[in-house]
Design a protein around this motif. Structure first.
Motif, mmCIF file in Angstrom:
data_model
loop_
_atom_site.group_PDB
_atom_site.id
_atom_site.type_symbol
_atom_site.label_atom_id
_atom_site.label_comp_id
_atom_site.label_asym_id
_atom_site.label_seq_id
_atom_site.Cartn_x
_atom_site.Cartn_y
_atom_site.Cartn_z
ATOM 1 N N LYS A 88 68.596 48.948 16.089
ATOM 2 C CA LYS A 88 68.173 49.875 14.963
ATOM 3 C C LYS A 88 67.041 49.210 14.284
ATOM 4 C CE LYS A 88 72.245 52.080 12.476
ATOM 5 N NZ LYS A 88 72.483 52.767 13.611
ATOM 6 N N LYS A 89 66.849 48.119 14.153
ATOM 7 C CA LYS A 89 65.914 46.917 13.363
ATOM 8 C C LYS A 89 64.430 47.123 14.170
ATOM 9 C CE LYS A 89 64.141 42.721 12.419
ATOM 10 N NZ LYS A 89 63.181 43.000 13.288
ATOM 11 N N ARG A 106 72.066 44.595 21.606
ATOM 12 C CA ARG A 106 73.251 45.000 21.058
ATOM 13 C C ARG A 106 72.708 46.177 19.664
ATOM 14 N NH1 ARG A 106 73.896 40.613 18.261
ATOM 15 N NH2 ARG A 106 72.544 39.538 19.575
ATOM 16 N N GLY A 107 73.395 47.044 19.548
ATOM 17 C CA GLY A 107 73.451 48.027 18.610
ATOM 18 C C GLY A 107 72.703 47.884 17.124
ATOM 19 N N GLY A 108 73.189 46.805 16.480
ATOM 20 C CA GLY A 108 72.745 46.402 15.211
ATOM 21 C C GLY A 108 71.012 46.024 15.420
ATOM 22 N N SER A 109 70.807 45.136 16.480
ATOM 23 C CA SER A 109 69.291 44.920 16.404
ATOM 24 C C SER A 109 68.466 46.216 16.817
ATOM 25 C CB SER A 109 69.376 43.636 17.402
ATOM 26 O OG SER A 109 69.195 43.775 18.452
#
Ligand code: ADP
Length: 291
Positions: free
Chosen positions: A48-49, A43-46
């Motif tokens: 980035k991390k 998923r997008g958010g993870s």
């Protein structure tokens, strides 16, 4: 520089993201984040991390292109991926000392699954030219590195293929062990390069062994192309081992005689200079190779 311990500390998701960036760089100089997310199935958010973890660890670099900012794999990341593959296969379980910095490679002693010491050679094409590019940072955008990685991969595959063929035909080369990306794993030869040797028991014997090697290669349709004191190791028993053959050419090459004679001259010149040894006997291309 090459940190095998880092292998253990990477999460499965970091690894997926790194792999996604490698896959994405097949058709993008700079891999955009949405593509990384898509290829890694995270998923997008993870994503980035994980990307920022990889950037922090200097396995990928962020780079601004004309249209967007994205990421590219750097050599350390490519090393990581190759080591991971080789370690999954058991060909490299731990990395030891660096024993050589070649013109276009880094060489390490590593241990394989059966605890045997072997050699890991990481091809680094374009290292020198890349440095020049870096110095001229203001003039050129130094984003060539993915293609240098590709070139290094080709060069490692070529070396491995030649090593297999030469080894099968009984030529004195390191036994090939494994190959992945820009890496070759091969037998460790316990010997010094001829370059570092000041005296040999019988220069005439070594001279004829080396000339025989040149002729035998040619009888198999091959010319080394860079047959010199850097690429020949000398074992304790005095016998030579060929370790590097990046410029091999075919005996049907239009300039085959030129390359053949150059290899021969290289040995003649070295023997004269280093051992004061000269012989009127030396192989001649058409005559001694039936070509
Ligand atoms: P490059 O092609 O980058 O010049 P080489 O393959 O010639 O790199 O290797 C550089 C050095 O590393 C050699 O001079 C030698 O000392 C060492 N080396 C390379 N391969 C082996 C091997 N299989 N066993 C032992 N030493 C090796």
């Amino acid at each position: 520089k090459l940190d095998p311990k880092a292998l253990r500390y990477m999460s499965g998701d970091d690894f997926r993201v790194l792999t996604a960036i490698e896959v994405g760089s097949r058709n993008h100089d700079i891999v955009p984040e949405p593509l990384i997310a898509q290829l890694s199935h995270l998923r997008g958010g993870s994503v980035k991390k994980h990307i920022s973890d990889l950037v922090k660890r200097k396995l990928v670099a962020s780079e601004s292109g004309a249209k967007y900012t994205g990421y590219r794999l750097v050599y350390a990341g490519y090393d990581y991926l190759a080591l991971k593959t080789l370690s999954n296969r058991g060909s490299v379980v731990s990395v030891g000392n660096q024993i050589g910095v070649g013109k276009e490679s880094d060489i390490f002693i590593v241990a394989s699954e059966d605890e045997k010491e072997v050699v890991l050679k990481l091809h680094r094409l374009g290292r020198q030219s890349f440095r020049n590019v870096k110095q001229k940072r203001d003039y050129f955008r130094p984003n060539q590195s993915p293609s240098w990685m590709y070139m290094s991969r080709l060069s490692a595959r070529k070396e491995y293929a030649f090593m297999q063929v030469l080894h099968e035909h009984g030529f004195p080369v390191p036994a090939p062990v494994d190959q992945n990306r820009h890496c070759v794993v091969m037998e460790l030869i316990n010997a010094f390069p001829l370059r570092q040797i000041d005296r040999v028991a019988d220069p005439g014997l070594l001279y004829s062994q080396l000339m025989d090697l040149i002729v035998r290669l040619a009888k198999h349709g091959l010319i080394h192309g860079d047959f010199n004191e850097f690429n020949i190791l000398l074992k304790d028993d005095g016998s030579p081992v060929l370790i590097d053959f990046p410029q091999m050419v075919s005996t049907s090459h239009p300039n085959a005689d030129f390359y053949f004679n150059r290899d021969v001259d290289c040995i003649r010149t070295f023997f004269k200079r280093r051992f004061g040894y000269e012989s009127v006997l030396y192989p001649k291309f058409a005559l001694d190779t039936d070509r």
